[in-house]
Design a protein around this motif. Structure first.
Motif, short mmCIF file in Angstrom:
data_model
loop_
_atom_site.label_atom_id
_atom_site.label_comp_id
_atom_site.label_asym_id
_atom_site.label_seq_id
_atom_site.Cartn_x
_atom_site.Cartn_y
_atom_site.Cartn_z
N GLY A 183 -1.97 -6.35 2.24
CA GLY A 183 -1.71 -4.96 1.85
C GLY A 183 -0.73 -4.87 0.70
N GLY A 187 -1.85 -3.52 -2.77
CA GLY A 187 -1.16 -2.31 -3.20
C GLY A 187 -0.41 -2.51 -4.50
N ASN A 190 -3.13 -2.59 -7.11
CA ASN A 190 -3.76 -1.28 -7.30
C ASN A 190 -2.88 -0.32 -8.10
OD1 ASN A 190 -5.50 -0.93 -4.08
ND2 ASN A 190 -5.84 -2.30 -5.80
N THR A 267 -13.96 2.84 0.71
CA THR A 267 -12.51 2.86 0.51
C THR A 267 -12.14 2.44 -0.90
OG1 THR A 267 -12.32 0.62 1.47
CG2 THR A 267 -12.06 2.49 2.96
N PHE A 268 -12.32 1.17 -1.23
CA PHE A 268 -11.93 0.72 -2.57
C PHE A 268 -12.85 1.29 -3.65
CE2 PHE A 268 -12.01 -2.10 -6.23
CZ PHE A 268 -10.67 -2.05 -6.57
N SER A 302 -2.07 3.67 -4.11
CA SER A 302 -1.61 2.28 -4.19
C SER A 302 -0.42 2.03 -3.29
CB SER A 302 -1.23 1.94 -5.63
OG SER A 302 -2.31 2.14 -6.50
N ARG A 305 -1.23 1.78 0.45
CA ARG A 305 -2.15 0.74 0.95
C ARG A 305 -1.50 -0.20 1.96
NH1 ARG A 305 -7.00 -2.43 -2.00
NH2 ARG A 305 -7.45 -3.89 -0.34
N GLY A 359 -6.41 4.56 0.01
CA GLY A 359 -5.45 3.47 0.09
C GLY A 359 -5.26 2.97 1.51
N ASN A 362 -8.32 1.05 2.45
CA ASN A 362 -8.37 -0.27 1.82
C ASN A 362 -7.59 -1.29 2.65
OD1 ASN A 362 -9.88 0.49 -0.41
ND2 ASN A 362 -8.10 0.95 -1.66
N GLY A 363 -6.37 -0.94 3.04
CA GLY A 363 -5.55 -1.86 3.83
C GLY A 363 -6.16 -2.16 5.18
#
Length: 463
Positions: A183, A187, A190, A267-268, A302, A305, A359, A362-363
């Protein structure tokens, strides 16, 4: 001093061994022994080594993201009366780097196994100079759209840095810390999207809206050189990461590879697609100076995340991912509603919340990747398999899946921009695109709940 291999793997480290001896370090910063799951090894030398590599990996990935998305800022410095490019032309200019960025993620992932994590970080950072220098030379009024499409496409190499960086850092950390480490790495990378947009806003604030867009390139080219140098001097290669023959073929046979990749589109794919397109969406909506607010969404998405990774560590990645997609569905509806309200503050707020949810998602999704293969390894350990081999196999396959999911997910950014471009061409608004996002996020929520939350298979418990 010789190191007793058996003692090391059981947590009994020689008391007077140096860091280099414990790591069995070779010239050119190669590490031959890496045992992150061994608590004593981790506390003695592993955590410091992993943390140092994480810091410089983040820096390299950060600059990669900035170069990848730099055209989301440059197009805002290119008024139609000066450069002759329409709104749809500018969407094309930001779609090509997203497309190449998704394509190169697969080879970038496996470049770690071929060249080593430190070596490939140096190479991939150096490659960022190619699109940056070309843009510096060619970006002038009168340049043709086809010429710039080639230049913007080459900027896609910055998108590959994410995949190689994540695969590399996945090898450095133990299972219990992967969510947080991945993450932070993702992050920190990102946020390169927001950083380049903030720098663009500062340039306009200081020098005016008519500033030559190449000022941004004069800033970033020295940064690329600095990051390349620090990666060369401070990062490490792991020998075990080069023992990766056939990982892509093996991981491609797992159905969860394609389910996770599909979820990562949501997500991403959304995060990077919105990062490229948000400024143009604001401009097309009549916002006079979108550069002053365009950075906000990517900045929040970002920073948050790692929270997604931490929540996944605590509550399971699948649970967090499922509820996050429910929230993304609802907030996309709010974005659609506020776009009709003709209120810029409400629209930007709703879109920023949507960025934040991408974000968190994504994590959470990336936490699911190593968890799937860790759960699989635990099943085999209960059947009497060798622990060291199964832990290595779990890291190996997880790194491969990072590459596959990263590539497929990044292609989602292309789809987002195609949706926006087509929506504005057809109706003059983003309504059709927002409606498509609502339907897709709802589908992702149902899929995650069905496969991983409601009744997971025994080999997926804990994912």
């Amino acid at each position: 001093m010789a190191i007793d291999t058996n003692a090391t793997t059981t947590g009994l480290l020689p008391p007077k061994a140096s860091d280099d001896e414990l790591l069995q370090r070779r010239p050119h910063r190669w590490i031959d022994r890496w045992l992150p799951e061994d608590q004593q090894f981790w506390e003695a030398v592993g955590s410091r080594t992993a943390r140092r590599n994480l810091v410089f990996s983040i820096l390299s990935e950060h600059i990669g993201f900035s170069v990848w998305t730099i055209w989301s800022v440059l197009v805002l410095f290119m008024p139609q009366k000066t450069y002759g490019f329409s709104v749809s032309d500018k969407f094309l200019l930001t779609t090509t780097p997203a497309a190449l960025g998704s394509f190169v993620r697969l080879p970038y992932t496996f470049a770690i196994a071929k060249f080593g994590g430190r070596n490939w970080t140096v190479i991939s950072a150096g490659l960022l100079l190619i699109p940056s220098v070309l843009a510096l030379v060619l970006l002038k009024p009168g340049v043709s759209l086809n010429t710039l499409l080639v230049v913007t496409a080459l900027a896609g190499v910055g998108g590959g840095n994410f995949a190689s960086s994540m695969a590399n850092i996945n090898n450095f950390y133990p299972q219990r810390l992967k969510g947080r480490a991945l993450g932070l790495n993702a992050g920190g990378g990102n946020i390169g999207v927001a950083t380049v947009q903030i720098v663009g806003a500062v340039i306009i604030a200081v020098f005016g809206a008519a500033t030559d867009p190449r000022v941004l390139l004069y800033i970033y080219i020295p940064l690329v050189l600095a990051v390349t140098a620090t990666a060369w001097m401070r990062m490490d290669n792991l020998t075990e990461a080069t023992n990766d023959s056939g990982a892509l073929r093996e991981v491609a046979r797992h159905r969860h590879t394609w389910i996770i990749s599909f979820l990562y589109i949501g997500t991403f794919g959304s995060f990077i697609g919105f990062g490229f397109a948000f400024g143009q969406v604001l401009a097309a909506s009549g916002v006079a100076h979108p550069i002053y607010v365009v950075w906000l969404g990517a900045f929040v998405g970002s920073l948050i995340r790692p929270v997604g990774g931490a929540l996944a560590d605590r509550f399971r990645g699948s649970t967090v991912t499922s509820w996050n997609f429910v929230a993304m569905t609802a907030v996309s509806g709010a974005v659609l509603a506020t776009s009709h309200a003709k209120s810029v503050p409400l629209f930007v707020t709703a879109f920023t919340v949507l960025f934040a949810l991408t974000g968190i998602g994504n994590g959470a999704v990336y936490k699911m990747i190593p968890a799937i293969f860790h759960a699989r390894a635990l099943t085999k350990l209960n059947e009497g398999a060798d622990p060291e081999r199964e832990n290595f196999q779990a890291r190996r396959l997880a790194s491969a899946l990072v590459g596959v999911a990263g590539a497929v997910g990044a292609f989602g950014g292309v789809l987002v921009q195609i949706a926006f471009r087509q929506s504005f061409l057809s109706t003059g608004t983003g309504d059709a695109a927002y409606s498509a996002f609502i339907a897709f996020y709802a589908l992702c929520a149902v899929l995650t709940w069905t496969v991983y939350v409601r009744s997971p298979h025994d080999s997926l418990i804990g994912v």
